[in-house]
Design an enzyme around this catalytic site. Sequence first.
Site, short mmCIF file in Angstrom:
data_model
loop_
_atom_site.label_atom_id
_atom_site.label_comp_id
_atom_site.label_asym_id
_atom_site.label_seq_id
_atom_site.Cartn_x
_atom_site.Cartn_y
_atom_site.Cartn_z
N LYS A 26 0.83 -1.20 0.00
CA LYS A 26 0.00 0.00 0.00
C LYS A 26 0.87 1.26 0.00
O LYS A 26 0.65 2.18 -0.80
CB LYS A 26 -0.92 -0.02 1.23
CG LYS A 26 -1.97 1.08 1.24
CD LYS A 26 -2.71 1.15 2.57
CE LYS A 26 -3.53 -0.08 2.87
NZ LYS A 26 -4.81 -0.10 2.15
N ARG A 96 -3.04 2.79 8.78
CA ARG A 96 -3.35 1.49 8.15
C ARG A 96 -2.11 0.63 8.05
O ARG A 96 -1.03 1.14 7.80
CB ARG A 96 -3.88 1.70 6.73
CG ARG A 96 -5.28 2.24 6.60
CD ARG A 96 -5.67 2.23 5.12
NE ARG A 96 -7.05 2.65 4.91
CZ ARG A 96 -7.44 3.91 4.71
NH1 ARG A 96 -6.54 4.88 4.72
NH2 ARG A 96 -8.72 4.19 4.52
N GLY A 105 -7.71 -8.05 5.13
CA GLY A 105 -8.50 -8.23 6.35
C GLY A 105 -7.74 -8.84 7.51
O GLY A 105 -8.31 -9.10 8.56
N MET A 107 -4.93 -7.59 9.09
CA MET A 107 -4.39 -6.69 10.09
C MET A 107 -5.32 -5.48 10.25
O MET A 107 -6.39 -5.44 9.68
CB MET A 107 -2.97 -6.31 9.72
CG MET A 107 -2.04 -7.52 9.89
SD MET A 107 -0.35 -7.14 9.48
CE MET A 107 -0.52 -6.66 7.78
N ARG A 363 -5.93 0.17 -8.32
CA ARG A 363 -5.40 -1.20 -8.39
C ARG A 363 -5.84 -1.81 -9.71
O ARG A 363 -6.78 -1.33 -10.34
CB ARG A 363 -5.88 -2.04 -7.21
CG ARG A 363 -7.38 -2.07 -7.11
CD ARG A 363 -7.84 -2.79 -5.85
NE ARG A 363 -9.26 -2.59 -5.68
CZ ARG A 363 -9.94 -2.90 -4.60
NH1 ARG A 363 -9.33 -3.42 -3.56
NH2 ARG A 363 -11.25 -2.70 -4.52
N HIS A 479 -14.60 -41.24 -10.41
CA HIS A 479 -14.99 -41.79 -11.70
C HIS A 479 -15.90 -40.83 -12.45
O HIS A 479 -15.69 -40.52 -13.62
CB HIS A 479 -15.69 -43.14 -11.49
CG HIS A 479 -16.19 -43.77 -12.75
ND1 HIS A 479 -17.47 -43.59 -13.22
CD2 HIS A 479 -15.55 -44.55 -13.65
CE1 HIS A 479 -17.60 -44.25 -14.35
NE2 HIS A 479 -16.46 -44.84 -14.63
N ARG A 590 -8.07 -44.95 -22.49
CA ARG A 590 -8.39 -45.97 -21.49
C ARG A 590 -9.22 -47.05 -22.18
O ARG A 590 -10.40 -46.86 -22.44
CB ARG A 590 -9.22 -45.39 -20.37
CG ARG A 590 -8.60 -44.19 -19.66
CD ARG A 590 -9.58 -43.67 -18.60
NE ARG A 590 -9.15 -42.40 -18.04
CZ ARG A 590 -9.38 -41.21 -18.60
NH1 ARG A 590 -10.06 -41.12 -19.73
NH2 ARG A 590 -8.97 -40.11 -18.02
N ARG A 646 -3.44 -47.38 -23.20
CA ARG A 646 -3.16 -48.10 -21.96
C ARG A 646 -3.86 -49.45 -21.99
O ARG A 646 -5.07 -49.50 -22.26
CB ARG A 646 -3.66 -47.28 -20.77
CG ARG A 646 -3.44 -47.96 -19.45
CD ARG A 646 -3.83 -47.09 -18.29
NE ARG A 646 -5.27 -46.96 -18.15
CZ ARG A 646 -5.87 -46.16 -17.27
NH1 ARG A 646 -5.14 -45.40 -16.47
NH2 ARG A 646 -7.18 -46.10 -17.20
N GLU A 773 2.96 -44.68 -11.52
CA GLU A 773 1.86 -44.26 -10.66
C GLU A 773 1.94 -44.90 -9.28
O GLU A 773 1.01 -44.76 -8.49
CB GLU A 773 0.51 -44.55 -11.32
CG GLU A 773 0.40 -45.93 -11.93
CD GLU A 773 -0.88 -46.11 -12.76
OE1 GLU A 773 -1.85 -45.36 -12.60
OE2 GLU A 773 -0.90 -47.05 -13.58
N SER A 792 4.67 -42.30 -18.51
CA SER A 792 3.59 -41.34 -18.41
C SER A 792 3.17 -41.34 -16.95
O SER A 792 2.79 -42.39 -16.40
CB SER A 792 2.43 -41.75 -19.31
OG SER A 792 1.37 -40.83 -19.16
N GLY A 794 1.04 -41.21 -13.91
CA GLY A 794 -0.37 -41.32 -13.53
C GLY A 794 -0.50 -40.66 -12.18
O GLY A 794 -0.48 -41.31 -11.14
N THR A 795 -0.63 -39.33 -12.20
CA THR A 795 -0.56 -38.61 -10.92
C THR A 795 -1.80 -38.79 -10.07
O THR A 795 -1.75 -38.51 -8.88
CB THR A 795 -0.29 -37.11 -11.17
OG1 THR A 795 -1.24 -36.63 -12.12
CG2 THR A 795 1.11 -36.89 -11.69
N ASN A 796 -2.90 -39.28 -10.65
CA ASN A 796 -4.06 -39.58 -9.78
C ASN A 796 -3.69 -40.69 -8.81
O ASN A 796 -3.81 -40.53 -7.60
CB ASN A 796 -5.26 -40.07 -10.60
CG ASN A 796 -5.77 -39.03 -11.57
OD1 ASN A 796 -5.33 -37.89 -11.54
ND2 ASN A 796 -6.69 -39.42 -12.43
N CYS A 859 -0.45 -38.00 -17.64
CA CYS A 859 -1.80 -38.18 -18.12
C CYS A 859 -2.83 -38.21 -16.98
O CYS A 859 -3.96 -38.56 -17.17
CB CYS A 859 -1.91 -39.45 -18.97
SG CYS A 859 -1.58 -40.95 -18.03
N TYR A 879 5.38 -33.55 -22.40
CA TYR A 879 4.01 -33.15 -22.69
C TYR A 879 3.12 -33.36 -21.48
O TYR A 879 3.47 -34.09 -20.55
CB TYR A 879 3.44 -33.95 -23.88
CG TYR A 879 3.23 -35.42 -23.58
CD1 TYR A 879 2.04 -35.87 -22.99
CD2 TYR A 879 4.21 -36.36 -23.88
CE1 TYR A 879 1.86 -37.21 -22.69
CE2 TYR A 879 4.03 -37.70 -23.57
CZ TYR A 879 2.85 -38.12 -22.98
OH TYR A 879 2.67 -39.44 -22.68
#
Lengths: 910, 910
Positions: A26, A96, A105, A107, A363, A479, A590, A646, A773, A792, A794-796, A859, A879
């Site tokens: 500020k 301020r 919000g 401080m 701003r 799913h 899939r 896959r 994975e 590849s 499989g981060t899930n 993926c 990718y």
Amino acid sequence: MAQRIHRFAPGNAEGGADQKALLGGKGANLAEMANLGVHVPPGFTITTEVCGQYNAAGGRLPDELEGDIRASLRWLEQQTGKRFGDPANPLLISVRSGARASMPGMMDTILNLGLNDEVAAGLTRKTNNERFVFDAYRRLLAMFGSVVLQIKSHEFDAAMTRARRAHAKERGLAVTEDVEELARLVPDTALSAALLRGVVDDYQRILGEQAGGFPSDPMAQLLGAVEAVFRSWNNDRAVLYRRMHQIPSEWGTAVNVQAMVFGNLGETSATGVAFTRDPSTGERRFFGEWLPNAQGEDVVAGIRTPRPLAKTATSAGQSLEESMPTVYAELFEQQAKLEAHFRDMQDLEFTVEEGKLFLLQTRNGKRSARAEVKIAVDLVGEGRISRDEALLRVDADRLEQLMFPSVDAKAAPPAVAHGLPASPGAVTGHAVFSADEAEARAERGEDVILVRVETSPEDLHGMKAARGVLTARGGATSHAAVVARGMGRACVVGCSSITIDYELQIMTARQPSGENVMIRLGELMTIDGSSGAVYLGSVPKVEPRLGGELEELMRWADATRRMRVRTNADTPEQAKKAHQLGAEGIGLCRTEHMFFDEERIPVMREMILAKDAPARRLALQKLLPFQTGDFTALFREMRGLPVTIRLLDPPLHEFLPQDPEQLEQMAQLMGVTVPEVTRKVADLHEFNPMLGHRGVRLAVTYPEISDMQVRAILTAACVVQKEGGGVLPEIMIPLALSKRELELMREVVDRVSQEVFAEQGVTVKFKFGTMIELPRAALLAGEIAETAEFFSFGTNDLTQTALGLSRDDAGRFLPEYVTRGIFPTDPFVSLDQRGAGELVRIACERGRAQRPELSLGICGEHGGDPKSIGFFEQVGLAYVSCSPFRVPIARLAAAQATLHARGERGSSTV
Amino acid sequence: MAQRIHRFAPGNAEGGADQKALLGGKGANLAEMANLGVHVPPGFTITTEVCGQYNAAGGRLPDELEGDIRASLRWLEQQTGKRFGDPANPLLISVRSGARASMPGMMDTILNLGLNDEVAAGLTRKTNNERFVFDAYRRLLAMFGSVVLQIKSHEFDAAMTRARRAHAKERGLAVTEDVEELARLVPDTALSAALLRGVVDDYQRILGEQAGGFPSDPMAQLLGAVEAVFRSWNNDRAVLYRRMHQIPSEWGTAVNVQAMVFGNLGETSATGVAFTRDPSTGERRFFGEWLPNAQGEDVVAGIRTPRPLAKTATSAGQSLEESMPTVYAELFEQQAKLEAHFRDMQDLEFTVEEGKLFLLQTRNGKRSARAEVKIAVDLVGEGRISRDEALLRVDADRLEQLMFPSVDAKAAPPAVAHGLPASPGAVTGHAVFSADEAEARAERGEDVILVRVETSPEDLHGMKAARGVLTARGGATSHAAVVARGMGRACVVGCSSITIDYELQIMTARQPSGENVMIRLGELMTIDGSSGAVYLGSVPKVEPRLGGELEELMRWADATRRMRVRTNADTPEQAKKAHQLGAEGIGLCRTEHMFFDEERIPVMREMILAKDAPARRLALQKLLPFQTGDFTALFREMRGLPVTIRLLDPPLHEFLPQDPEQLEQMAQLMGVTVPEVTRKVADLHEFNPMLGHRGVRLAVTYPEISDMQVRAILTAACVVQKEGGGVLPEIMIPLALSKRELELMREVVDRVSQEVFAEQGVTVKFKFGTMIELPRAALLAGEIAETAEFFSFGTNDLTQTALGLSRDDAGRFLPEYVTRGIFPTDPFVSLDQRGAGELVRIACERGRAQRPELSLGICGEHGGDPKSIGFFEQVGLAYVSCSPFRVPIARLAAAQATLHARGERGSSTV
């Protein structure tokens, strides 16, 4: 000794926007505006270094500070022509906080410092406006009491309530016991000067009783306020906020002391807000609202109707341009200066005090997604910013809003339930509670919303037939969510306030009031997959409107990004859609989704129920032509782009029915007894199917399944190649945890490929690789890369295993985990970079060390999340692959990631 | 040029036991025996280096090798006084493989080389034993045909079958069509010389037709055999075996060429086996069996009854000592020499050829667990080996056999089913199919075996009441296995060939023959938890007999080991048992097991069904005195030893009943409606409970549960401390994945501890720590150690998450994963060191770097597995914790681990 205080006044400030570390955000911005010659009320900033000294001294202001403040006050008095504490011509000031990073919000702020009984009396005489003076005075007392003296605010609320009661009595209104009702009935602005004076007396008494009284000495007020702001840096809220946003506690806050200006001193005073461009459309026009004789809060409070700034056909003399032409001209000039300086659309607050214009704040303005794209592209056209900057200005996640209709929040009734936004778009349809019903009604041309506790692969045909899907359970990668995104269906999941009775075909939404809203079979309902809201009946929607700006932006993104963007697609239609949206290949097909077709599922079940390998092979023989057809269509659609397929991943029980009726049907069809079928289904039951007999484990125990799939892939590839089309198949093994599993699969692939190529009379180049994975696979990536030509991620599943967190079950505690600061965000939405991400990083390093040309991609659902895409750029993936409808988002996010990486490597991006 | 061939003859060999790398295990041992003056048949070894050259040359013997072999043959002819290929006085030789590491049955052997038609005729004249000669000849042809010429063995089998038929006809026996039946009816030994000559003719014809004939030139036979052995190093079986046992393919095999000796040349010839000590009891007495005029295989074939070696009261002149006193004396002297030399009990094979003793082989003899301990301890007493060596000589896993009765395999009928041995001991009891039935019958004094598809916490009272538990599903760390081990109940799990019908109360065991064996409610049955076998009825058992030797060994182990050994115990009884067996604390007390008691489970369910936190607190208030009592008893039992108590871990649905009847009971008890209860149970259902709402996640969402548990732990600690007893409580948080979760828990612990200490008027020292059982926690161990004072590795769950493998579901494919060489062993039995273990290693390093005094232990099932204990020593854990009955095993294994570690650091252990 470093300078403790930096002053600012229009045309002259000790500092600028680049000094946020020292002056806070500020303070630095006020200095910047002042230097630009913008009319800000003058003031000064006590630096963050002083906050550090205050903390280091265990909460004691440096001795020299008071002298510095006094000197700056004298200067401020000269600037304003008023004197602090002088009843005849008083200077009022605000104090301020302002840290380096915005902490909204968190401080404290105190306004109207400098008032006491004498000054109030003097100011009343000067302004001839007792109501104004005592309203300001009582606000000062309340703020000072709670912030500096730490008195609980309900004490002050009680005094206000007494005043409201008195007002109601005076006016002969019915006096309600309900305090909140009373406050609605008698707003602050209704209280008379006399009542406010009574409130001031009450407040003075409270301060006297609880904290030894309000200091009438203005200098004592100021010092107390400064110290309170420094103290507020370490209040509980601020500490929690910093922890959640990784803000170092050493940064400290600055304190801004500024002359007060008032827009409510009569008809020559006014207040307003303005935008330099239209925040809704992005159009280049000066735009805003104002009110004469008003305070800033009046404009937004909605009690008085604000007036337009600029003259229009309908402004009828109400516009600022007409009412105060000089002020307007000045404002217009200043807004242009500000936008040019900050090189972005600005959102301004201004006050006119007795004919004199002050800008209180500027701003970068908030804007709609559509305006965000238009403004960014326009600014490039106007020569204000570079293309790289334009790319960085657009929030990739918001592009989604440009592609789907959404509920018109202004016109819609309140939602009856809220779930997690899982797949965007607002759709209306008739509620149905089973996939079969969805399909049947859709065939009759009805729009339907499929409502389920959760979905399973058995519901696929219903999801396909529906316009949208709503589930009571599950998270962002459940799913329902994954499949709906793939299909481009709107979807809301994890809507835990609804219960579903399949027997009665009713959905009940519990309301906070305790009431229930029911939606019965066939009743119209609406879901908004972008917001997670659920509505009864049909509600108004906003269609996306998209100019050529988005296309332009996408072209720049494509020219900039390093990473390729592929899509997760299981059907030629999905592939086509994704291709249109810019996908450069399929990162995940899939194959299991191909088995749920009406013609195929009985054969699939026959295969599962087969007594031995020969019987299994017989059933697989029947599935082969289907799969070959699937892959042929996919390869034709993708025309030489890489297509990663896959092999079968889910546990086999997912293909079997559960309810008695279907079991009987199946038994009949298969020619076996019901108990036999039931026993097989029970045999296949798993306690933790996520960690069960699936992925490559199926392939190890039933290599004939892989044989069939590989045969279908390579036969299709040969067919398309013989047609003259390019093909680039990549055979991907799911859930591997060892090199050995891949060796076993490679043996199958080698044998089958020789057979197919001999049969087809051609040879097709293909790649063989695996998903990473499981944590073990990430750790052993070096040796796995000896056999795998690509990884590849499989981060899930990697998130599920690394964090021990079931995506389908975590809904019960995940929100609390985010609120409590355990996770910054849902780790199924944005990759947990320190846990799952660390494993990705390890796997990349070890895999590349073994095989430098190893192809690396991702993926999982994180492939469409901008924050995660930034991480994938850092670890150097080739990718990302995401749902078709997130492809544009991924393209932009990948470009941004490239720009950030370049920036970090130190080369200029402008 | 390195020496290609090393010769050996009694008293003189070119090599010794330390040259296994060059000469292979067999060759080195033959050289060692020869050097000792032991009468081995002379011979020579072609080195492993030659195998390397053979492989490097693409499967070609080095040119110089033939000359070397000829020279060594000349030497061998001199040693034996016979000539290779001389019909008048022929030398016959054997060719055997022998690699550095033992690879039993993996490579090839050819006997009786040197025979051809002329030599056979000459030898017949010389020995006057045509049957002997043609039996040897036909064996040579069959081995040469299959090994060297790679003819399928069924060709030779068919010829033998023809001879058997002819024999049967000659004798007027019924000629069966069943080939195997025929072979039983007419053993090889029954065939006359004439028939064998016919077989030789047949074999010659087969070799002629299929591979150009048998080389009559003995030198050609020898060279072919040598090459075949080298070639066999790369046959499929050998390659697989090497991969499974991590044997480098570069090692290669040596080839041993040795003069044949025959024990079947008449009454002055003989053959036998001997042990230097009793392999069953360990007693020090020379012991063995022999047969005159016989071949080695006759002794074990069981057709003739072997005779004792030493003279006894009942030997009736049959003993070797009486029949051939000189040979016996020589053998006795040689066995003593061999045991003294190899410093362990030896298992010898010997042959007497025409009055001359030859020792064919010596090796460390196999022995019972009991003998293993006794021999090791005795050898120390005799000054033969050091205590350290004795400790290393005993297989820690086998100690189990010394503590439990086992089925007497010799006397028992065949098993009707086989599962996984999950908790040791053989027990007989009446079959029951529900926990309630088990309890009811046990109260009437009946011994029962509880048979279930799988067990859950609801079955706890039944498992406690039963003598043993049998399940159809689950693996080594399934609920049944873990709980049974904890309770000391015999247990067999994952017995997949049985099906259980709860309604009819029948268990059906499918037999390989296709028949079914039924066991009905109340019928007697026996399970052996050490072997996994299941029997119908009661079967004879062997009780463990244990001398003071085990105690002695344990004392040495305790004096040697670095790691402490704690136990996993949930009750004072378990703690007491473990303490007696040497446990030095409790490493894991699972508090959830305390809630299943009849009095408590309704209160627990009340807590789970509570509508809000206050209602939950009310129920918890009722559980508090129970828990306080539990912990008080535990602390008293452990008298100042550390007691690690894990806060509630399993998902809440595990405490709720599933069947309609029990649901109704519960609803009545709670005073709520059945649908309400049913809905709550359904609400709590999880798809993957292992990854669900459990562990610290419960504590984060329901901190009042932790509050109660911590209050109970610390109150109990105060009570026991005030009684004057020592207490060392360790509060352990399960399933953490972040530092923040621990901070939240630490707040609860700090608050509650202040309250309790104030209330009790004393302060108790305690530790606060966490389980590391998620990959993320292992990776972030550094920052987690900022808050945790100790880590306890939960390697069960760490294995499940790191490998993505559900312990309850993996049974369907895990055996195949072991057979296929994907895992060396079941990773739930022996820690997967490269995956889960890598995470343990990372967590230790990062944790210690942050907090050097961090206490590290492990409480997963691997804590009782010797191989895993070796790993835990390597990463430097402070202790392992295991089931009470595995404490002695862990003590010994920890000592062995210390010795191995010392050895690796290079200090001598003798």
